[in-house]
Design an enzyme around this catalytic site. Sequence first.
Site, PDB file in Angstrom:
ATOM      1  N   GLY A 200       0.580  -1.286   0.113  1.00 41.66           N
ATOM      2  CA  GLY A 200       0.116  -0.002   0.014  1.00 41.66           C
ATOM      3  C   GLY A 200       0.879   1.221   0.040  1.00 41.66           C
ATOM      4  O   GLY A 200       0.312   2.474  -0.790  1.00 41.66           O
TER       5      GLY A 200
ATOM      6  N   ASP B   1      -4.656   2.278  10.854  1.00 38.20           N
ATOM      7  CA  ASP B   1      -5.872   2.295  11.213  1.00 38.20           C
ATOM      8  C   ASP B   1      -5.963   1.891  12.760  1.00 38.20           C
ATOM      9  O   ASP B   1      -5.797   2.748  13.267  1.00 38.20           O
ATOM     10  CB  ASP B   1      -6.631   1.028  10.276  1.00 38.20           C
ATOM     11  CG  ASP B   1      -8.106   0.711  10.501  1.00 38.20           C
ATOM     12  OD1 ASP B   1      -8.704   1.582  10.315  1.00 38.20           O
ATOM     13  OD2 ASP B   1      -8.356  -0.435  10.880  1.00 38.20           O
TER      14      ASP B   1
HETATM   15  P1  IMP Z   1      -3.720  -1.509  11.319  1.00 39.67           P
HETATM   16  O1  IMP Z   1      -3.350  -0.234  11.594  1.00 39.67           O
HETATM   17  O2  IMP Z   1      -2.997  -2.628  11.924  1.00 39.67           O
HETATM   18  O3  IMP Z   1      -5.308  -1.692  11.512  1.00 39.67           O
HETATM   19  O4  IMP Z   1      -3.721  -1.836   9.594  1.00 39.67           O
HETATM   20  C1  IMP Z   1      -3.445  -1.066   8.649  1.00 39.67           C
HETATM   21  C2  IMP Z   1      -3.507  -1.785   7.373  1.00 39.67           C
HETATM   22  O5  IMP Z   1      -4.707  -2.168   7.258  1.00 39.67           O
HETATM   23  C3  IMP Z   1      -3.122  -0.681   6.327  1.00 39.67           C
HETATM   24  O6  IMP Z   1      -1.506  -0.623   6.201  1.00 39.67           O
HETATM   25  C4  IMP Z   1      -3.872  -1.135   5.098  1.00 39.67           C
HETATM   26  O7  IMP Z   1      -3.170  -2.119   4.345  1.00 39.67           O
HETATM   27  C5  IMP Z   1      -5.088  -1.671   5.755  1.00 39.67           C
HETATM   28  N1  IMP Z   1      -6.108  -0.691   5.734  1.00 39.67           N
HETATM   29  C6  IMP Z   1      -6.713  -0.226   6.886  1.00 39.67           C
HETATM   30  N2  IMP Z   1      -7.518   0.688   6.404  1.00 39.67           N
HETATM   31  C7  IMP Z   1      -7.753   0.583   5.390  1.00 39.67           C
HETATM   32  C8  IMP Z   1      -8.769   1.422   4.193  1.00 39.67           C
HETATM   33  O8  IMP Z   1      -9.236   2.413   4.446  1.00 39.67           O
HETATM   34  N3  IMP Z   1      -8.547   0.943   2.928  1.00 39.67           N
HETATM   35  C9  IMP Z   1      -7.457   0.126   2.392  1.00 39.67           C
HETATM   36  N4  IMP Z   1      -6.728  -0.417   3.378  1.00 39.67           N
HETATM   37  C10 IMP Z   1      -6.751  -0.287   4.636  1.00 39.67           C
HETATM   38 MG    MG Z   2      -0.232  -1.362   4.674  1.00 44.51          MG
END
Ligand code: IMP
Ligand code: MG
Length: 193
Positions: free
Chosen positions: A46, A105
């Site tokens: 990403g 996130d």
């Molecule tokens: P977290 O912070 O551990 O929950 O995960 C973050 C990862 O989840 C990011 O690097 C993205 O790959 C994926 N992610 C979280 N929110 C989104 C979104 O709104 N769109 C696309 N990917 C997302």
């Molecule tokens: Mg990511």
Amino acid sequence: MMPGMPEGMRVLRTRDEIVARVTALGAEIERDYAGREPVLVSVLKGGIVFLADLFRGINLPASIDFMSISRYEESAESTGVVRILKDLDHDIVGRDVIVVEDIIDTGLTLSYLLGALRQREPASLEVCTLLDKAVRRIAPLDIRYVGFDCPDVFAVGYGLDASERFRNLPFIVAVERSVVENAPDLLLPLLTP
Ligand code: IMP
Ligand code: MG
């Protein structure tokens, strides 16, 4: 710039807004790291679109390196524990490391990764994220550079995917989760020039 927005979608950030903000972030990093040689670390996939633009705006002898991780889908939500599929090519001991992310996130994945990177004793370790979905944060994180605050929506484009597609959109749209899950082809018109 684009055809009419399909239902259940709205532009979160335009291409112009992204260019302006990424340029400003690059200038800020350039000032903060003057005289140093930071390494920008991106977690595939990403963050690479953001990284490519950010990196070109930093006029320092900076380098880039990549990691690939697998999230255990269900458990990643609760623990953030990931498996490293591809590690960095180079040692980061004594280096000034900036982790470049597309979106943070819950913060669980990044928090786990930062712990793993910190054990390698970099000189410094900071985070630069394009989008910060702070309302969803579970793991508290100290984020040095934030592109934009992001509401609790599903964001797609500029590196962010919906089932591996639409990373190549030059802008970011907010999409209803039901659209992403049930009818992702509704985003196809966005790819039309
Ligand atoms: P977290 O912070 O551990 O929950 O995960 C973050 C990862 O989840 C990011 O690097 C993205 O790959 C994926 N992610 C979280 N929110 C989104 C979104 O709104 N769109 C696309 N990917 C997302
Ligand atoms: Mg990511």
